[in-house]
Motif scaffolding. Structure first.
Motif, PDB file in Angstrom:
ATOM      1  N   VAL A  72      23.176  -4.299   6.300  1.00 46.42           N
ATOM      2  CA  VAL A  72      22.834  -4.637   4.912  1.00 46.42           C
ATOM      3  C   VAL A  72      21.376  -4.299   4.631  1.00 46.42           C
ATOM      4  O   VAL A  72      21.048  -3.657   3.621  1.00 46.42           O
ATOM      5  N   LYS A  73      20.488  -4.701   5.528  1.00 45.37           N
ATOM      6  CA  LYS A  73      19.063  -4.432   5.338  1.00 45.37           C
ATOM      7  C   LYS A  73      18.790  -2.934   5.312  1.00 45.37           C
ATOM      8  O   LYS A  73      18.052  -2.442   4.453  1.00 45.37           O
ATOM      9  N   ALA A  74      19.378  -2.200   6.254  1.00 47.18           N
ATOM     10  CA  ALA A  74      19.151  -0.756   6.326  1.00 47.18           C
ATOM     11  C   ALA A  74      19.641  -0.063   5.054  1.00 47.18           C
ATOM     12  O   ALA A  74      18.990   0.863   4.552  1.00 47.18           O
ATOM     13  N   HIS A  75      20.768  -0.503   4.525  1.00 48.28           N
ATOM     14  CA  HIS A  75      21.332   0.113   3.319  1.00 48.28           C
ATOM     15  C   HIS A  75      20.429  -0.143   2.112  1.00 48.28           C
ATOM     16  O   HIS A  75      20.140   0.785   1.343  1.00 48.28           O
ATOM     17  N   LEU A  76      19.981  -1.371   1.934  1.00 44.96           N
ATOM     18  CA  LEU A  76      19.140  -1.692   0.783  1.00 44.96           C
ATOM     19  C   LEU A  76      17.782  -1.002   0.874  1.00 44.96           C
ATOM     20  O   LEU A  76      17.211  -0.597  -0.146  1.00 44.96           O
ATOM     21  N   LEU A  77      17.253  -0.851   2.086  1.00 43.40           N
ATOM     22  CA  LEU A  77      15.995  -0.134   2.269  1.00 43.40           C
ATOM     23  C   LEU A  77      16.156   1.337   1.893  1.00 43.40           C
ATOM     24  O   LEU A  77      15.294   1.926   1.233  1.00 43.40           O
ATOM     25  N   LYS A  78      17.264   1.927   2.288  1.00 38.02           N
ATOM     26  CA  LYS A  78      17.507   3.357   2.040  1.00 38.02           C
ATOM     27  C   LYS A  78      17.749   3.642   0.559  1.00 38.02           C
ATOM     28  O   LYS A  78      17.230   4.625   0.016  1.00 38.02           O
ATOM     29  N   VAL A  79      18.521   2.780  -0.100  1.00 37.45           N
ATOM     30  CA  VAL A  79      18.857   3.004  -1.506  1.00 37.45           C
ATOM     31  C   VAL A  79      17.665   2.732  -2.426  1.00 37.45           C
ATOM     32  O   VAL A  79      17.556   3.315  -3.504  1.00 37.45           O
ATOM     33  N   THR A 125       0.857  -1.182   0.000  1.00 36.67           N
ATOM     34  CA  THR A 125       0.000   0.000   0.000  1.00 36.67           C
ATOM     35  C   THR A 125       0.895   1.234   0.000  1.00 36.67           C
ATOM     36  O   THR A 125       1.595   1.499   0.983  1.00 36.67           O
ATOM     37  N   PRO A 126       0.914   1.999  -1.106  1.00 38.25           N
ATOM     38  CA  PRO A 126       1.865   3.116  -1.216  1.00 38.25           C
ATOM     39  C   PRO A 126       1.396   4.362  -0.471  1.00 38.25           C
ATOM     40  O   PRO A 126       0.201   4.676  -0.432  1.00 38.25           O
ATOM     41  N   LYS A 127       2.341   5.081   0.094  1.00 39.15           N
ATOM     42  CA  LYS A 127       2.106   6.397   0.693  1.00 39.15           C
ATOM     43  C   LYS A 127       3.093   7.365   0.033  1.00 39.15           C
ATOM     44  O   LYS A 127       4.307   7.213   0.163  1.00 39.15           O
ATOM     45  N   MET A 128       2.544   8.326  -0.691  1.00 37.67           N
ATOM     46  CA  MET A 128       3.382   9.220  -1.488  1.00 37.67           C
ATOM     47  C   MET A 128       4.241  10.133  -0.612  1.00 37.67           C
ATOM     48  O   MET A 128       3.796  10.627   0.427  1.00 37.67           O
ATOM     49  N   LEU A 129       5.484  10.341  -1.072  1.00 35.99           N
ATOM     50  CA  LEU A 129       6.406  11.263  -0.417  1.00 35.99           C
ATOM     51  C   LEU A 129       6.560  12.564  -1.190  1.00 35.99           C
ATOM     52  O   LEU A 129       7.032  13.555  -0.644  1.00 35.99           O
ATOM     53  N   VAL A 130       6.188  12.551  -2.467  1.00 39.75           N
ATOM     54  CA  VAL A 130       6.275  13.747  -3.306  1.00 39.75           C
ATOM     55  C   VAL A 130       4.931  13.976  -3.987  1.00 39.75           C
ATOM     56  O   VAL A 130       4.150  13.042  -4.175  1.00 39.75           O
ATOM     57  N   ALA A 164      13.331   8.788  -3.344  1.00 35.84           N
ATOM     58  CA  ALA A 164      12.120   8.051  -2.980  1.00 35.84           C
ATOM     59  C   ALA A 164      10.867   8.767  -3.472  1.00 35.84           C
ATOM     60  O   ALA A 164      10.706   9.978  -3.284  1.00 35.84           O
ATOM     61  N   LEU A 165       9.969   8.002  -4.115  1.00 36.53           N
ATOM     62  CA  LEU A 165       8.675   8.517  -4.555  1.00 36.53           C
ATOM     63  C   LEU A 165       7.581   8.194  -3.550  1.00 36.53           C
ATOM     64  O   LEU A 165       6.695   9.005  -3.301  1.00 36.53           O
ATOM     65  N   GLU A 182       7.571   2.091   6.942  1.00 36.53           N
ATOM     66  CA  GLU A 182       7.929   3.411   6.451  1.00 36.53           C
ATOM     67  C   GLU A 182       9.337   3.500   5.893  1.00 36.53           C
ATOM     68  O   GLU A 182       9.635   4.375   5.083  1.00 36.53           O
ATOM     69  N   ASP A 183      10.242   2.618   6.336  1.00 36.80           N
ATOM     70  CA  ASP A 183      11.606   2.688   5.816  1.00 36.80           C
ATOM     71  C   ASP A 183      11.802   1.883   4.544  1.00 36.80           C
ATOM     72  O   ASP A 183      12.903   1.841   3.993  1.00 36.80           O
ATOM     73  N   MET A 184      10.737   1.261   4.023  1.00 42.02           N
ATOM     74  CA  MET A 184      10.816   0.552   2.745  1.00 42.02           C
ATOM     75  C   MET A 184      10.476   1.532   1.634  1.00 42.02           C
ATOM     76  O   MET A 184       9.308   1.810   1.373  1.00 42.02           O
ATOM     77  N   LEU A 185      11.509   2.048   0.970  1.00 39.97           N
ATOM     78  CA  LEU A 185      11.336   3.104  -0.017  1.00 39.97           C
ATOM     79  C   LEU A 185      11.316   2.554  -1.441  1.00 39.97           C
ATOM     80  O   LEU A 185      12.002   1.588  -1.757  1.00 39.97           O
ATOM     81  N   PHE A 186      10.547   3.233  -2.288  1.00 36.21           N
ATOM     82  CA  PHE A 186      10.470   2.907  -3.707  1.00 36.21           C
ATOM     83  C   PHE A 186      10.878   4.169  -4.462  1.00 36.21           C
ATOM     84  O   PHE A 186      10.275   5.233  -4.282  1.00 36.21           O
TER      85      PHE A 186
END
Length: 450
Positions: free
Chosen positions: A119-126, A43-48, A59-60, A67-71
């Protein structure tokens, strides 16, 4: 030392239009799109907001449940459109690309010393976490979960699928970084499957359990390999990553960037010069479709392979996970008395008035005609002949249709994904939508059981 696995049940579908092993650079697209249907269960929540300027890798939106799972955006430019459906559900995001691309960068990660949490935190952020899928349920993996094993299939058996051995050439460093990092996230093994020819770049990597797979489709599907190597029981889960996605994870770790570049196989009998194209996720399919030329006007463009891909248009956009685009003739004509005469130009798993079994290596030019109408299930035993998993396919499909959670669980729904039923759907004389049935069953089980 590798472990050999031979799959006997299945059906190889040999089609005209395989990609020649040459790669061209696709024309840059003006508009790129992210289709939210690619991220099932998110379920997406827009950041922009619409009209905002974004950088490549910015992140869009994020996952409402995490919340830390960014797309992130594949390119820099202006978010020109947010397409919505019923109840304002977000369907597609479109970005008008800048002529000069601006990349958002992060600090690289030392995969040898980093912890699993890092590793998890880095992949979530990128923005590379969505490339990690989990089973059961075939959804984006939960970062808080601990898989019993991780599976990567480097063996392609789907019709006209991109050849992993070719598209992964020269990417050993990125794949090794990704496998080293992912190996820290599981107490079990990282299982990598390749073909028996020994040419796969994956076979040379360290820290993996190597398996050599042979046999007809669906031997190359990761679900088949999980079933034969380490089946999923209730309460267990595994992670899966596609080979090209492994490269993108590696680049995120080594360089701190989200690199949307992907090598796509343009295939199918309607393509004049099937070949590979270097492009980006979300690009317009027309940027490389017409570069190879098409044979007919009335064609079906498929975003993916012919068994599991989604119907698209030439003006559609490359899916987030796809590395194949297929173009075949649209089957909108009918054979007069086609059910009552010998057939020489089609593939069949039976020998009733069909002769494809006499020429197993012959390549066919098939269209999208279903050659029949939707009807009730007919018990023929055909599914079991091409279904290599230790599961009763028809019984599981019926359990999903009647929403019997106990039966679905006992019959092995935890182990499968919709793509595992693509071949049974292809040969189904009842023309039932097997993949849709399994997807709906998985959604129901996830909602009720979790």
């Amino acid at each position: 030392m590798s472990k050999d696995i031979r799959i006997k049940k299945g059906l190889s579908i040999n089609l005209v239009g395989g990609a020649e092993q040459t790669t061209s650079k696709a024309v840059l697209s003006n508009v790129y799109a992210i289709n939210l249907d690619d991220f099932h269960g998110i379920t997406p929540k827009m950041l922009v907001k619409q009209g905002a300027e974004v950088k490549a890798g910015e992140a869009l939106f994020y996952n409402k449940d995490r919340e830390d799972m960014l797309f992130v955006s594949p390119v820099s430019g202006e978010l020109i459109e947010i397409q919505r459906g019923a109840r304002r559900k977000i369907l597609t995001l479109k970005i008008l690309a800048d002529k000069t691309q601006e990349q958002l960068t992060h600090t690289a990660l030392d995969v040898k010393t980093a912890s699993a949490a890092a590793v998890k935190a880095h992949l979530l952020k990128v923005g590379c976490w969505p490339y990690i899928k989990q089973r059961p349920y075939d959804i984006v993996a939960d970062p808080d979960s601990t898989p019993k094993a991780i599976f990567i299939s480097g063996y392609g058996t789907a019709p006209l699928a991109a050849d992993p051995d070719y598209v992964l050439q020269g990417k050993e460093a990125e794949m090794q970084a990704a496998l080293t990092a992912l190996g820290k996230c599981t107490p079990g093994k990282v299982h990598v499957s390749v073909g028996t020819n020994g040419n796969s770049p994956l076979a040379k990597l360290e820290g993996i359990e190597l398996h050599k797979i042979s046999g007809p489709h669906p031997a190359g599907l990761v679900g088949t390999q999980i079933n034969k190597i380490d089946p999923i029981n209730k309460g267990e889960l595994v992670w899966t990553v596609a080979p090209q996605d492994l490269v993108m994870i590696g680049e995120a770790l080594l360089k701190g960037v989200f690199n949307p570049e992907r090598i796509v196989a343009l295939v199918g009998s309607s393509v004049k010069k099937p070949k590979y194209y270097a492009t980006k996720i979300g690009t317009e399919i027309s940027t490389f479709l017409y570069a190879s030329g098409v044979n007919e006007e009335n064609i079906r463009v498929i975003n993916g392979d012919v068994l599991t891909g989604a119907k698209s248009s030439p003006d559609g956009y490359l899916g987030f996970y796809n590395n194949t685009v297929s173009a075949i003739p649209e089957g909108d004509d009918y054979d007069f008395f086609g059910w009552n005469k010998p057939i020489f130009n089609k593939i069949s798993s039976t020998r009733a008035l069909t002769f494809s079994w006499l020429q197993p290596k012959k390549k066919y030019k098939l269209d999208t005609n279903t050659n029949g109408e939707h009807r009730a299930f007919v018990v023929t035993g055909q599914y079991e002949a091409v279904f290599p998993l230790d599961i009763y396919p028809m019984q599981l499909l019926k359990a999903c249709m009647v929403k019997d959670l106990d039966e679905m669980e006992q019959l092995g729904l935890y182990e499968v994904a919709p793509e595992d039923f693509s071949l049974t759907e292809f040969i189904c004389i009842s023309k039932q939508p097997h993949q849709q049935i399994i997807r709906e069953g998985l959604d129901l089980m996830y909602k009720e059981i979790g």
